[in-house]
Enzyme design. Structure first.
Site, PDB file in Angstrom:
ATOM      1  N   GLU A   1      -5.926  -7.379   6.510  1.00 19.25           N
ATOM      2  CA  GLU A   1      -5.469  -5.821   6.459  1.00 19.25           C
ATOM      3  C   GLU A   1      -5.021  -5.206   7.761  1.00 19.25           C
ATOM      4  OE1 GLU A   1      -8.782  -3.399   4.824  1.00 19.25           O
ATOM      5  OE2 GLU A   1      -9.373  -5.542   3.886  1.00 19.25           O
ATOM      6  N   SER A   2      -3.928  -4.692   8.056  1.00 18.89           N
ATOM      7  CA  SER A   2      -3.552  -3.896   9.175  1.00 18.89           C
ATOM      8  C   SER A   2      -2.826  -4.951  10.353  1.00 18.89           C
ATOM      9  CB  SER A   2      -4.786  -3.205   9.641  1.00 18.89           C
ATOM     10  OG  SER A   2      -5.446  -2.322   8.934  1.00 18.89           O
TER      11      SER A   2
ATOM     12  N   GLU B   1       0.941  -1.241  -0.145  1.00 16.84           N
ATOM     13  CA  GLU B   1      -0.064   0.119  -0.259  1.00 16.84           C
ATOM     14  C   GLU B   1       0.746   1.281  -0.015  1.00 16.84           C
ATOM     15  OE1 GLU B   1      -4.068   0.472   1.653  1.00 16.84           O
ATOM     16  OE2 GLU B   1      -2.793   1.322   3.593  1.00 16.84           O
TER      17      GLU B   1
ATOM     18  N   LYS C   1      -8.337   2.491  -2.296  1.00 19.53           N
ATOM     19  CA  LYS C   1      -8.670   2.456  -1.062  1.00 19.53           C
ATOM     20  C   LYS C   1      -9.012   3.754  -0.697  1.00 19.53           C
ATOM     21  CE  LYS C   1      -7.119   0.425   3.398  1.00 19.53           C
ATOM     22  NZ  LYS C   1      -6.124  -0.123   4.208  1.00 19.53           N
TER      23      LYS C   1
ATOM     24  N   GLU D   1     -14.750  -5.123   2.932  1.00 18.00           N
ATOM     25  CA  GLU D   1     -13.980  -5.097   4.215  1.00 18.00           C
ATOM     26  C   GLU D   1     -14.998  -5.263   5.578  1.00 18.00           C
ATOM     27  OE1 GLU D   1     -10.773  -2.457   5.009  1.00 18.00           O
ATOM     28  OE2 GLU D   1     -12.026  -1.472   6.394  1.00 18.00           O
TER      29      GLU D   1
ATOM     30  N   LYS E   1       0.743   4.704   1.285  1.00 14.75           N
ATOM     31  CA  LYS E   1      -0.287   5.589   2.076  1.00 14.75           C
ATOM     32  C   LYS E   1       0.401   6.875   2.815  1.00 14.75           C
ATOM     33  CE  LYS E   1      -1.730   3.736   6.030  1.00 14.75           C
ATOM     34  NZ  LYS E   1      -2.564   2.820   7.042  1.00 14.75           N
TER      35      LYS E   1
ATOM     36  N   ASN F   1     -10.347  -6.347   8.415  1.00 14.20           N
ATOM     37  CA  ASN F   1      -9.408  -5.473   8.930  1.00 14.20           C
ATOM     38  C   ASN F   1      -9.293  -5.560  10.272  1.00 14.20           C
ATOM     39  OD1 ASN F   1      -8.022  -3.050   9.163  1.00 14.20           O
ATOM     40  ND2 ASN F   1      -9.682  -1.587   8.370  1.00 14.20           N
TER      41      ASN F   1
END
Length: 272
Positions: free
Chosen positions: A222-223, A60, A122, A171, A62, A192
């Protein structure tokens, strides 16, 4: 009761959306998107990438986040995503939300020009206009966040994304949201590990939900993922890909950092 972080972000998203809608009419976006799709974008590119054997990484771009602050001052999206592609990313995510994450559609366009990997926009998608923006900017897929949408809106946006030839990564972060994702026949599910209401992170959210997701639906965790052992463990559990942003954005050499993650995850996987 004070607004949650997600509620504040969504309020800002709607304000920004109205500004962009006044500047660029939907008809103009539709024309741009049609031209881009006719120019060779492949429908189902993200889905196909996530169906490849083994666990992959969606890397990603970001710029910052409400919880972590600035991640890489003056970051160049073209250079970053090209590095991700060279290092072996399976796809690229570009965070385009402006007020809280510092992103923009220009970042998405720059990423599209710099790499051939499947590209995920995103953002906090609340309106079909944003789907047309994503398509016109060269995205292959969009993120639809169940926590940000009513049942009706989720169904409408999921259907519209499919009509436009965009994959939708739906998500969720708990069983109730997963049930809503499956109601719309989500073809891709993202779990997530960060709760968007308070930004706490728990990677076990992914493994807790995996058993309730159909085997034919690729799952993205994710994350909160920054170590090879985490990737290997999730791969053994059946996760198709992990989405990694902050650790790569902070790394002195993002390309080498991603190579090391992938190599370490492979070695760890083989030695489980």
């Amino acid at each position: 009761m004070s607004a949650t972080i997600l509620e504040r972000i969504l309020a800002g998203t709607r304000e920004e959306l109205e500004r962009r809608r006044r500047a660029v009419p939907l008809a103009a976006l539709e024309a741009q998107g049609a031209a881009g799709r006719d120019g060779g974008r492949a429908r189902g590119a993200l889905f196909d990438a996530l169906c490849a054997p083994g666990i992959g990484v969606i890397a990603e771009f970001k710029r910052r986040s409400p919880s972590a602050g600035p991640l890489r001052e003056g970051a160049d999206p073209a250079a970053m995503v090209a590095a991700y592609e060279r290092a072996g990313a399976r796809a690229v995510s570009v965070l385009t939300e402006g007020p809280h994450f510092g992103g923009s559609l220009e970042d998405l366009r720059a990423a599209r020009a710099a790499c051939a990997l499947p590209l995920l926009r995103k953002d906090f998608i609340v309106d079909r206009y944003q789907l047309h923006e994503a398509r016109a900017a060269g995205a292959d897929a969009v993120l639809l966040i169940v926590a940000a949408l009513s049942r009706e809106a989720l169904g409408e946006l999921h259907s519209e994304a499919a009509r436009l030839g965009l994959d939708a990564l739906v998500e969720v972060h708990d069983r109730e949201e997963l049930a809503r994702a499956l109601e719309v026949d989500a073809q891709l599910v993202g779990v997530n590990n960060r709760d968007l209401r308070d930004f706490t992170v728990d990677v076990s959210r992914t493994t807790e939900l995996l058993g309730a997701i159909p085997d034919e639906v690729p799952v993205v965790s994710e994350s909160g993922i920054a170590h090879p052992a985490q990737i290997a463990e999730l791969g053994r559990a059946g996760v198709a890909a992990v989405l990694i942003g902050e650790s790569l954005m902070r790394a002195p050499d993002p390309e080498e950092a991603l190579r090391a993650l992938l190599a370490g995850a492979g070695a760890t996987y083989e030695n489980f």
